[in-house]
Design a protein around this motif. Structure first.
Motif, PDB file in Angstrom:
ATOM      1  N   TYR A  69      17.086   3.344  -7.749  1.00 35.38           N
ATOM      2  CA  TYR A  69      18.249   3.379  -6.867  1.00 35.38           C
ATOM      3  C   TYR A  69      19.532   3.607  -7.665  1.00 35.38           C
ATOM      4  N   SER A  70      19.519   3.334  -8.956  1.00 33.23           N
ATOM      5  CA  SER A  70      20.698   3.557  -9.786  1.00 33.23           C
ATOM      6  C   SER A  70      21.041   5.035  -9.938  1.00 33.23           C
ATOM      7  N   VAL A  71      20.156   5.907  -9.496  1.00 39.15           N
ATOM      8  CA  VAL A  71      20.467   7.339  -9.484  1.00 39.15           C
ATOM      9  C   VAL A  71      21.715   7.582  -8.640  1.00 39.15           C
ATOM     10  N   PHE A  72      21.882   6.804  -7.575  1.00 42.05           N
ATOM     11  CA  PHE A  72      23.024   6.973  -6.679  1.00 42.05           C
ATOM     12  C   PHE A  72      24.249   6.301  -7.284  1.00 42.05           C
ATOM     13  N   LEU A  73      25.257   7.089  -7.572  1.00 41.05           N
ATOM     14  CA  LEU A  73      26.532   6.609  -8.114  1.00 41.05           C
ATOM     15  C   LEU A  73      26.347   5.726  -9.346  1.00 41.05           C
ATOM     16  N   ASP A  74      25.358   6.056 -10.160  1.00 37.10           N
ATOM     17  CA  ASP A  74      25.129   5.396 -11.441  1.00 37.10           C
ATOM     18  C   ASP A  74      24.898   3.898 -11.317  1.00 37.10           C
ATOM     19  N   THR A 119      34.933   1.416 -16.425  1.00 40.04           N
ATOM     20  CA  THR A 119      34.634   2.074 -17.703  1.00 40.04           C
ATOM     21  C   THR A 119      35.574   3.248 -17.963  1.00 40.04           C
ATOM     22  N   ASN A 120      36.433   3.547 -16.994  1.00 40.10           N
ATOM     23  CA  ASN A 120      37.379   4.657 -17.094  1.00 40.10           C
ATOM     24  C   ASN A 120      36.669   5.974 -17.436  1.00 40.10           C
ATOM     25  N   THR A 121      35.523   6.192 -16.773  1.00 37.88           N
ATOM     26  CA  THR A 121      34.785   7.434 -16.962  1.00 37.88           C
ATOM     27  C   THR A 121      34.764   8.216 -15.657  1.00 37.88           C
ATOM     28  N   THR A 122      34.679   9.531 -15.784  1.00 40.64           N
ATOM     29  CA  THR A 122      34.654  10.416 -14.630  1.00 40.64           C
ATOM     30  C   THR A 122      33.471  11.365 -14.766  1.00 40.64           C
ATOM     31  N   THR A 123      32.824  11.659 -13.638  1.00 42.00           N
ATOM     32  CA  THR A 123      31.716  12.609 -13.618  1.00 42.00           C
ATOM     33  C   THR A 123      31.886  13.537 -12.424  1.00 42.00           C
ATOM     34  N   ASN A 124      31.189  14.640 -12.430  1.00 42.71           N
ATOM     35  CA  ASN A 124      31.267  15.590 -11.318  1.00 42.71           C
ATOM     36  C   ASN A 124      29.980  15.607 -10.507  1.00 42.71           C
ATOM     37  N   ASP A 125      29.310  14.468 -10.434  1.00 44.08           N
ATOM     38  CA  ASP A 125      28.050  14.395  -9.703  1.00 44.08           C
ATOM     39  C   ASP A 125      27.912  13.017  -9.050  1.00 44.08           C
ATOM     40  N   LEU A 126      27.365  12.993  -7.850  1.00 42.15           N
ATOM     41  CA  LEU A 126      27.090  11.730  -7.168  1.00 42.15           C
ATOM     42  C   LEU A 126      25.837  11.055  -7.713  1.00 42.15           C
ATOM     43  N   TYR A 127      25.049  11.820  -8.442  1.00 44.33           N
ATOM     44  CA  TYR A 127      23.751  11.322  -8.897  1.00 44.33           C
ATOM     45  C   TYR A 127      23.705  11.231 -10.420  1.00 44.33           C
ATOM     46  N   ALA A 128      23.163  10.141 -10.922  1.00 40.49           N
ATOM     47  CA  ALA A 128      22.940   9.950 -12.354  1.00 40.49           C
ATOM     48  C   ALA A 128      21.439  10.105 -12.586  1.00 40.49           C
ATOM     49  N   GLN A 148       0.819  -1.205   0.000  1.00 42.07           N
ATOM     50  CA  GLN A 148       0.000   0.000   0.000  1.00 42.07           C
ATOM     51  C   GLN A 148       0.855   1.258   0.000  1.00 42.07           C
ATOM     52  N   ASN A 149       1.942   1.268   0.767  1.00 38.44           N
ATOM     53  CA  ASN A 149       2.812   2.435   0.828  1.00 38.44           C
ATOM     54  C   ASN A 149       4.056   2.197  -0.013  1.00 38.44           C
ATOM     55  N   GLN A 150       4.298   3.080  -0.952  1.00 35.81           N
ATOM     56  CA  GLN A 150       5.467   2.940  -1.801  1.00 35.81           C
ATOM     57  C   GLN A 150       6.611   3.772  -1.229  1.00 35.81           C
ATOM     58  N   ASN A 151       7.829   3.478  -1.684  1.00 30.63           N
ATOM     59  CA  ASN A 151       9.016   4.165  -1.180  1.00 30.63           C
ATOM     60  C   ASN A 151       9.131   5.579  -1.721  1.00 30.63           C
ATOM     61  N   THR A 152       9.854   6.394  -0.978  1.00 26.85           N
ATOM     62  CA  THR A 152      10.230   7.736  -1.405  1.00 26.85           C
ATOM     63  C   THR A 152      11.746   7.790  -1.394  1.00 26.85           C
ATOM     64  N   ILE A 153      12.329   8.361  -2.432  1.00 30.05           N
ATOM     65  CA  ILE A 153      13.778   8.513  -2.485  1.00 30.05           C
ATOM     66  C   ILE A 153      14.104   9.996  -2.405  1.00 30.05           C
ATOM     67  N   GLN A 154      14.995  10.332  -1.480  1.00 34.00           N
ATOM     68  CA  GLN A 154      15.446  11.719  -1.353  1.00 34.00           C
ATOM     69  C   GLN A 154      16.943  11.772  -1.592  1.00 34.00           C
ATOM     70  N   ILE A 155      17.397  12.878  -2.160  1.00 34.56           N
ATOM     71  CA  ILE A 155      18.821  13.055  -2.374  1.00 34.56           C
ATOM     72  C   ILE A 155      19.344  14.147  -1.456  1.00 34.56           C
ATOM     73  N   PHE A 156      20.625  14.091  -1.157  1.00 32.63           N
ATOM     74  CA  PHE A 156      21.271  15.059  -0.288  1.00 32.63           C
ATOM     75  C   PHE A 156      21.699  16.267  -1.104  1.00 32.63           C
ATOM     76  N   GLU A 157      21.263  17.435  -0.691  1.00 33.72           N
ATOM     77  CA  GLU A 157      21.676  18.690  -1.304  1.00 33.72           C
ATOM     78  C   GLU A 157      22.402  19.503  -0.231  1.00 33.72           C
ATOM     79  N   PRO A 158      23.740  19.603  -0.304  1.00 38.27           N
ATOM     80  CA  PRO A 158      24.488  20.316   0.736  1.00 38.27           C
ATOM     81  C   PRO A 158      24.202  21.812   0.738  1.00 38.27           C
ATOM     82  N   ASN A 159      24.329  22.431   1.911  1.00 38.58           N
ATOM     83  CA  ASN A 159      24.126  23.878   2.034  1.00 38.58           C
ATOM     84  C   ASN A 159      25.245  24.652   1.354  1.00 38.58           C
TER      85      ASN A 159
END
Length: 83
Positions: free
Chosen positions: A61-66, A42-51, A19-30
């Motif tokens: 859940y793949s949003v976190f660190l790809d 894959t020898n790839t680099t990004t400037n974000d923790l979130y994909a 009945q209750n589905q999950n909620t995903i929140q991301i951390f946004e630093p001040n």
């Protein structure tokens, strides 16, 4: 808030019981934080923790660190000076 009404993998098969589905929140630093994430296999680099491209997929859940990476992932964080 990244998403509401998200069902994790195990619960997708039990939708009629859930009945209750999950909620995903991301951390946004001040303060601004410089981020560098290197995915070794894959020898790839990004400037974000979130994909954010994964926010529209079944596995949100793949949003976190790809998502899952079988080899080491290097993460560097540094606080930026505010002007």
């Amino acid at each position: 808030m990244l998403t509401k009404n998200f069902m994790a993998h195990c619960f997708q098969k039990l939708t009629s019981l859930l009945q209750n589905q999950n909620t995903i929140q991301i951390f946004e630093p001040n303060k601004k934080v410089a981020v560098e994430v290197t995915y070794t296999e894959t020898n790839t680099t990004t400037n974000d923790l979130y994909a954010y491209t994964h926010s529209d997929t079944k596995d949100k859940y793949s949003v976190f660190l790809d998502g899952n990476h079988p080899m080491n992932t290097s993460i560097s964080l540094a606080c930026m000076k505010s002007n």
